[in-house]
Structures are given as C-alpha cells and as structure tokens.
Design an enzyme around this catalytic site. Structure first.
Site, PDB file in Angstrom:
ATOM      1  N   ASP A 100       0.862  -1.186   0.000  1.00  0.00           N
ATOM      2  CA  ASP A 100       0.000   0.000   0.000  1.00  0.00           C
ATOM      3  C   ASP A 100       0.903   1.242   0.000  1.00  0.00           C
ATOM      4  O   ASP A 100       2.114   1.142   0.191  1.00  0.00           O
ATOM      5  CB  ASP A 100      -0.875  -0.055   1.271  1.00  0.00           C
ATOM      6  CG  ASP A 100      -1.930   1.038   1.324  1.00  0.00           C
ATOM      7  OD1 ASP A 100      -2.301   1.578   0.264  1.00  0.00           O
ATOM      8  OD2 ASP A 100      -2.390   1.350   2.445  1.00  0.00           O
TER       9      ASP A 100
ATOM     10  N   GLU B  55       2.654   4.932  -4.023  1.00  0.00           N
ATOM     11  CA  GLU B  55       2.645   5.874  -5.177  1.00  0.00           C
ATOM     12  C   GLU B  55       3.974   6.615  -5.291  1.00  0.00           C
ATOM     13  O   GLU B  55       4.342   6.902  -6.438  1.00  0.00           O
ATOM     14  CB  GLU B  55       1.486   6.866  -5.016  1.00  0.00           C
ATOM     15  CG  GLU B  55       0.112   6.224  -5.122  1.00  0.00           C
ATOM     16  CD  GLU B  55      -0.252   5.316  -3.926  1.00  0.00           C
ATOM     17  OE1 GLU B  55       0.204   5.613  -2.804  1.00  0.00           O
ATOM     18  OE2 GLU B  55      -0.958   4.330  -4.142  1.00  0.00           O
TER      19      GLU B  55
ATOM     20  N   ASP C 208      -9.043   3.356  -2.497  1.00  0.00           N
ATOM     21  CA  ASP C 208     -10.059   3.777  -1.523  1.00  0.00           C
ATOM     22  C   ASP C 208     -11.360   4.222  -2.169  1.00  0.00           C
ATOM     23  O   ASP C 208     -11.668   5.408  -2.242  1.00  0.00           O
ATOM     24  CB  ASP C 208      -9.486   4.896  -0.646  1.00  0.00           C
ATOM     25  CG  ASP C 208      -8.336   4.399   0.204  1.00  0.00           C
ATOM     26  OD1 ASP C 208      -8.157   3.166   0.307  1.00  0.00           O
ATOM     27  OD2 ASP C 208      -7.600   5.245   0.743  1.00  0.00           O
TER      28      ASP C 208
HETATM   29  O1  MIG Z   1      -5.415   5.118   5.157  1.00  0.00           O
HETATM   30  O2  MIG Z   1      -3.469   0.907   5.706  1.00  0.00           O
HETATM   31  O3  MIG Z   1      -5.942   2.101   0.403  1.00  0.00           O
HETATM   32  O4  MIG Z   1      -6.845  -0.091   1.847  1.00  0.00           O
HETATM   33  O5  MIG Z   1      -6.754   0.075   4.639  1.00  0.00           O
HETATM   34  C1  MIG Z   1      -4.400   5.065   4.225  1.00  0.00           C
HETATM   35  C2  MIG Z   1      -4.633   1.639   5.863  1.00  0.00           C
HETATM   36  C3  MIG Z   1      -3.626   3.775   4.240  1.00  0.00           C
HETATM   37  C4  MIG Z   1      -4.929   2.995   2.358  1.00  0.00           C
HETATM   38  C5  MIG Z   1      -5.412   1.773   1.649  1.00  0.00           C
HETATM   39  C6  MIG Z   1      -6.409   1.049   2.496  1.00  0.00           C
HETATM   40  C7  MIG Z   1      -5.783   0.713   3.823  1.00  0.00           C
HETATM   41  C8  MIG Z   1      -5.272   1.964   4.517  1.00  0.00           C
HETATM   42  N1  MIG Z   1      -4.334   2.660   3.645  1.00  0.00           N
END
Ligand code: MIG
Length: 764
Positions: A411, A414, A488
């Site tokens: 995650d 980017e 998200d």
């Molecule tokens: O809030 O790791 O898209 O699936 O649950 C930002 C926490 C960080 C973003 C991801 C989401 C995940 C969340 N992350």
C-alpha cells in the site's frame, strides 16, 4: 487556492484563447538512413526520430529532441520483448518514406515530418498525425497530435474512474493516493498505464506512450487527440491489431503477462482496517466457519505492526504470529500482511539502520536522505529503482515468509506522503540501476519497482511456491508481479457501478488480476449494497471485502437476514466457478487476453456493445450483468447475437436483442452462451480442500453440440511453466436418444488433476 464555488468558472476568462503552447515542431526530414541495429533514422530540423519494428505488427517510434539521439537501449524493466528481425520493405518516394511489413505500413512524410500508420493488407489508414505532429517544449515536455475519426473509441489507460469508453475525456497519469473523491473527473489515481486501444468499428489498434514522467491524453477534441509527457523522450509503440484481442496480446507480449496466481489468491478474501489482535483474527475465522462461508485469506492492516514499523509484529497484539499463521493455515486460511514503503526513521530500528548505513534509501544529489511523514511519522523510503535496494527489501521478506506467509499487500506506494504535494520531492535523485534519474521521471514507476522487489524477494524465499502480491500503485508491466485493487473507493452504488469499467480497462491494460474493495472502503455500507457488491465481486478477477476503521463493519454476515444469505450464496458460488475462472487465468498467462472482458472483445462486429460498461464477459462464454442500483429487481440486459441460457433458470433466449430479466436481491443475472461446456466444482470452504467432483455443465447449441476448456495444475508451484499442467478440450454432442456424448481431447497432460470424479450435467 482553486475556488470550489461558482467563482471557479471565471466568467471573465471564459472564451479566452489558451496561450500559444510554446512547442517546437519536429520540422522536416533532412536525412534518412537505416542503422545497423535495424532502426530507421530520420534526422529532422527539430529532432531525430527512430522507427524500429519489434515484429510485423509492432513498431516503436521515438523522438530524441534538441539534439538527443533516440534512446532505445533501456527496457526500464518494463519491456520484456526485443525487436524481432522482420523484413521491412523500404520505399523512398519524393515526399515520404514508406516502411512496410506484412501487417503494417509506416509512412513518414518529409515536409513537415509526419508519421502515419496503415494496415499493410487492406491499405487502410489507421491513424496519422495531421496539422500538428511530434513536438517538444522549452522546459522538456514532449507531445504529439493525432487525427481521430468520429467513430473511434478509446479504451485501456490502466486504472481510471468513469465509464468504459474514454473518448471525450482528459486523462492524466500521475500515481496519486486519492482517499476521496473517485469521481468520473478524478483522473489521476494510483496506477499509471499509458497504453490505450482504439476501436473503429471492429478494427482495433493500440498505442503505448513509453514514458515514465507524468503523461496526459486529451481525447476531448473533435477530430484530433493529444498525447503529452512532462519530460523524457516521445517514445511510442504502435500495435497494429487487427482485432482488440490481438492488440492486448501485442501489448502484453511487450510488457509481460501475469503469472497464473496461486489458486488461493482467487478465493474469497476478508480484510478490514484493521483486524487488530490475534484474538480478533481467530474470532473472525471462527464466524466464517460457523456461518458456512468459504474463506481463503485474512488481511492484516497497519495495526499488526509495532509502531507501524514494517517487518515487525506488535508483541501485545500478536504475541505469536507464526503460531497464529500455522493454526489458520491448518484450516486452509492464509494471512496477508500490509507492507508500506515508509520505514520509520528510528535509529534503534534495524531496518532503518541497515538501510541508512548501506545506502538503500532515496535521497538528494547532495547525499542527504529524503524523509516524509507517513503512519510511522518521519520515514525514509527505499530506492526500489536500484537493484541493490530491491534485493535488500526482497530479502527482508524472509521475516514474513519464514512465518508461513505467502502473500503481501503493498500500500502507499505511489509513494504517498502526508505533505502538500502528496508524494516525494521531485528532485529526489534515484539510483536507477546506474542511470540516476529524478523522482519527477520515476515517480510513476515507484510502486512498480516495489512490487517487483516484493514479488521477487518472496519468490526467492518461498522455494518454488507462487507468491501473491497485491499493490495499490503500478506502471505498465506491473501485471508480472502483482494484483491491483482500485484503492479507496466508498460504499456508494456509483462505486459499485464504476468498479466494472475500471477493472475492464485494467484488464485491457494488461492487468488481469484486479478488483475493487467489495462493500466499499470508506463510508457506511448497508445490506442491500453489500449483497449486490458481493454478487458482482464474486465474478470479478480478484475478490476481497475491505473497509476502513470509521465505516460500519461489513463482513458478509454484518447485516444479517437476506443480505447475509445472498453474500454466502455468491461466495460459495465463487468456489463453484473456480475451475472455469482458473482456466481463464491460464489463458491470460498465455495470451494476455484478460479474464474479465468488455463485450467488444468477444463481439467486435456488434456496435451495440462497444460502449457497454454495466455488463461484461467472463472469458468468452459467460455474460455477467450485475445490478448496481438500489431497489432494482429487474434489469435490462443486452445479449449479443446467438443463443444464451439464463444460468439461474436454464431458460434459452435468442440474442441480438435487449431483454428485461428478473433480478431479485438473490439473483445477479448470468448468461451462458449456447454451445458451452462449463467446468464447475462441487462446493468447498477454501481452495485447500479437495474438489469432490468436477461438474461439466453442458449448454447445447442449436445443433446439439457444445465445447469448453478444462485447465488444471497444482495451483501452488511454478511447475506449470515447465509443462506440469493439464488441459483438455471437452466436446459434447447429442446422441440419437438425446443423451450427451462427451469427448475429451487432451491438449496438455503434464499434470494429473485431483478431482474425485466427474459429473455431467446437461441443461436444456
Ligand atoms: O489510510 O493501511 O488504500 O486499503 O486500509 C491510508 C490503511 C492507508 C490505504 C489503503 C487502504 C488501507 C489503509 N491505507
């Protein structure tokens, strides 16, 4: 700050001419030559252009502007194909040079220099530059314009909000963490794939702008479109098709095809931000069992870590992670932890210490590190563009693999940083395997490289078992390493609706294993929405329910009653359909053609399907029409020509028309093409359990025949790559007394399927 009220329209500016763009046109051809490496070189007044064929149907056209030679040497880990020796006939006319293979003719006009692509067989002009061609700007941007016809449609572009056909849109590629909103006009999301497919009637061709800077595509014009990059060379591949499947095949031959996922990755997955303790995880798994709902994987979001330090478990919340994982594994369930790129800048933390001491983190030209705020607060970011950092990071995954973990969730890659720009400073200088480059250039590749490091590191440690990596960010080629989920989204009906065209376009862009958070990530889900979303999700390639902390819980049973029954029914159905689905992943691995397909891939001659975003094909034989609005109990479905069976009722329906079909809450319309043998499995609670029987469902064609493919391998190792797979073509015909006669033509027999038995179920 941009106004977000009526002032935003700026009536005083409306209608003013956009300032002259300040670009220099490529100018005219001064010299033409054939180079030793097979490339054709056009020295022009405004730059040097190379034309290099990668095969009969694929050509690369690259502009080196401002005195630069076209840069063809580096694959950037994106290209997996090399140029093929192909016979090119060269015709030098007074005003143009024609380069022709058996499939494709590239015509380079001399003054001004303009490139056009023709079908070499029919002579048809596919696409060309018009009044404006390739150009470069003073600050390093590059662009080109191409003509488009009224009937041209545009698909692909990776992960984009909105509907299927992107004509009329302005799209831009800059990997961005977008918590909200995901609107039709939110065009920068987490993944950048600057590839698209043009469909003109049933004729298709494709374009890949092989540039890792921020790129943009303006399809909002009437008769020309624009491609633009903020830096680098204007480097494009053209794919001649002629069919849409050919184009996807050509693009994925160039950028790679997805490995067959481990079978467990195709089961039902449950996630939540976060299941915070081992007790919570155990409890969750227990309820799945009690409720008779199949499950293959549980995700651990950021709370499992010690202070958000990657490669740690919090000792109070997860005192014995290996024990927990083994215990779940014995029940056929896997655990997938999240791993973010941000490494807490804590000198007492070994990952930070080692990385800092051995130069693994991103930094600036003066040698100082880049630090950004993310969950662990001040953090450093591995420089995944460099082999040594990728190896180091990959090896760190022994921490997980040695505890029995086979899947990793990447995650925030980017990369997302909690600052004004939302990401890393653009002047960070990446090591990039000995070709230092700025973050401005490599931003869009950061997630791709993280996935590569993760996948390869896990593969090294898993001793022959297939890793599963889920990534939020990516670039062209990411399909070789990871599945993509669309980030998200929210518990909005609109986002359920949008998940279909988003995943269709991701599939066309080379990524077959994709899905959206079922039930919606943010906002509060509800029973009806969760039921409908679980139905659709069961037929999308990747099937995970996930939601955030603030949102109401949305495990399949949370809303009880009919919603729970519907969720159970469709999760069970997912397991019934796995033999068919798995076979489609094997096909995607071989051909690049996605698992989930827009109808035009299968019915290119039927203009009625070219814009359809709310129904899709699963492979070539099954049509799925999810319900994406509340309170709806019937839906309009378009069935292309031919005969179809309603999967639920066995009713035979003549296609080539729209029908209204019953769709009460427990029914998502599904249609099977007449003439199909559909392989389904008897039910089971996860993919570790044996399949009691393989059922061959026969849906007769009008003349009493049917066929289908059955594919199987061990589902877990890479042996399928060395021939250890089984495939047969099942051909059914109707005997004189109406009985079904099945013949299996074995295509591959390197693996012996473990189905208990086979059953034949004849429909109609
Ligand atoms: O809030 O790791 O898209 O699936 O649950 C930002 C926490 C960080 C973003 C991801 C989401 C995940 C969340 N992350």
């Amino acid at each position: 700050m941009a106004a977000d009220n009526s002032l935003a329209i700026h009536p005083d500016q409306y209608g003013k001419k956009i300032a002259a763009e300040g670009f220099t046109d490529i100018g005219s051809v001064k010299a033409f030559s054939r180079e030793g490496d097979g490339a054709f070189r056009f020295a022009c007044t405004g730059g040097i252009v190379s034309v290099l064929f990668y095969g009969e149907s694929v050509v690369r056209v690259t502009l080196g502007a401002a005195g630069e030679e076209p840069e063809l040497g580096r694959d950037k880990h994106v290209l997996v194909a090399r140029p093929e020796a192909v016979e090119v006939r060269v015709l030098e006319r007074d005003d143009a040079v024609e380069l022709t293979t058996d499939a494709l003719r590239v015509v380079v006009r001399q003054a001004p220099m303009r490139v056009a692509y023709y079908d070499a067989v029919t002579g048809e002009l596919l696409v060309g530059e018009g009044g404006r061609g390739m150009m470069h700007g003073a600050s390093g941007e590059v662009a080109s314009y191409r003509a488009m016809r009224a009937e041209d449609r545009f698909y692909g572009f990776g992960e984009k909000a909105g509907f299927l056909d992107k004509r009329g849109e302005k799209l831009s590629m800059w990997n961005t963490d977008v918590y909200a909103p995901h609107n039709p006009e939110t065009n920068e999301l987490y993944v950048s794939i600057p590839f698209f497919l043009t469909l003109r009637g049933s004729r298709a061709f494709g374009t890949f702008l092989f540039n890792t800077f921020k790129t943009a595509f303006d399809l909002s014009g009437v008769d020309e479109y624009r491609m633009h990059a903020e830096g680098g060379q204007f480097d494009t591949f053209f794919f001649a098709g002629p069919t849409a499947k050919d184009v996807v095949g050509q693009y994925t031959a160039l950028t790679g095809r997805a490995p067959i996922p481990p079978k467990w990755a195709l089961g039902y997955h449950q996630s939540r931000y976060s299941y915070e303790t081992d007790a919570e995880v155990r409890d969750l798994v227990r309820v799945f069992k009690e409720k008779n709902i199949p499950l293959d994987a549980v995700y651990l979001d950021i709370h499992y870590m010690h202070g958000y330090r990657v490669f740690t478990f919090d000792r109070d919340r997860f005192p014995d992670p290996a024990g927990l994982i083994a215990e779940l594994r014995a029940q056929g369930i896997r655990v997938i932890p999240i791993v973010d790129p941000g490494v807490k800048a804590d000198p007492a933390y070994s990952v930070f210490r080692e990385g800092a001491a051995s130069g693994k983190f991103c930094g600036f030209a003066d040698g100082s590190l880049f630090y950004g705020q993310v969950w662990p607060e001040k953090s450093a970011f591995p420089d995944f563009t460099d082999e040594s950092a990728r190896e180091w990071w990959g090896d760190l995954h022994a921490f997980y693999a040695d505890k029995g973990i086979e899947g990793i969730w990447n995650d925030m890659n980017e990369p997302s940083v909690f600052n004004e720009s939302k990401t890393m400073d653009l002047d960070v200088l990446h090591r990039n395997d000995g070709h230092p480059a700025t973050h401005k250039e490599l931003h869009n590749q950061y997630g791709f490289f993280m996935s590569k490091a993760t996948y390869e590191g896990m593969a090294r440690r898993l001793a022959g078992r297939r890793p599963f990596v889920l990534t939020r960010a990516g670039y062209s080629g990411v399909q070789r390493y990871a599945a993509v989920w669309t980030g998200d989204n929210r518990s909005f009906w609109e986002h359920l609706e949008m998940s279909v065209p988003m995943c269709l376009n991701l599939g066309l862009s080379g990524v077959p294993l994709c899905g959206a958070d079922v039930g919606g990530f943010a906002h509060d889900s509800n029973g009806e929405l969760l039921a409908r979303w679980t139905q659709a999700g069961a037929f999308l390639p990747y099937f995970r329910n996930h939601s955030e902390m603030k949102a109401i819980r949305q495990e399949p049973w949370m809303f009880g009653g009919e919603a729970e029954d519907v969720a159970r029914k469709y999760i069970q159905l997912r397991y019934r359909w796995l033999p068919y689905l798995y076979g489609l992943f094997a096909e995607a691995n071989r051909t690049g053609v996605p698992v989930m397909r827009p109808l035009f891939l299968e019915f290119p001659d039927d203009g009625a399907v070219h814009g359809l975003s709310d129904q899709f094909m699963l492979g070539s034989r099954v049509l799925v029409a999810p319900v994406v609005r509340p309170g709806v109990t019937k839906r309009l479905v378009y069935l292309p020509a031919g005969e179809w069976y309603n999967y639920w009722t066995d009713e035979k329906i003549a296609g080539g028309t729209h029908i209204v079909v019953d769709a009460p809450l427990d029914t998502m319309p599904i249609f099977v093409r007449a003439g199909t043998v559909l392989p389904l499995a008897t039910p089971r609670m996860n993919t570790e359990q044996p399949v009691e029987a393989l059922e061959l469902h026969v849906y007769w064609s009008a003349n009493g025949t049917a066929e289908g493919t059955v594919y199987e391998d061990d589902g877990i190792s890479f042996a399928y790559g060395e021939g250890a797979s089984y495939e047969e073509l099942v051909v059914a015909s109707r005997g004189e007394d109406g009985e079904a006669i099945l013949r299996a033509d074995v295509v591959r027999d390197g693996y012996e399927p473990k189905w208990g038995e086979r059953r034949v179920v004849a429909h109609g």
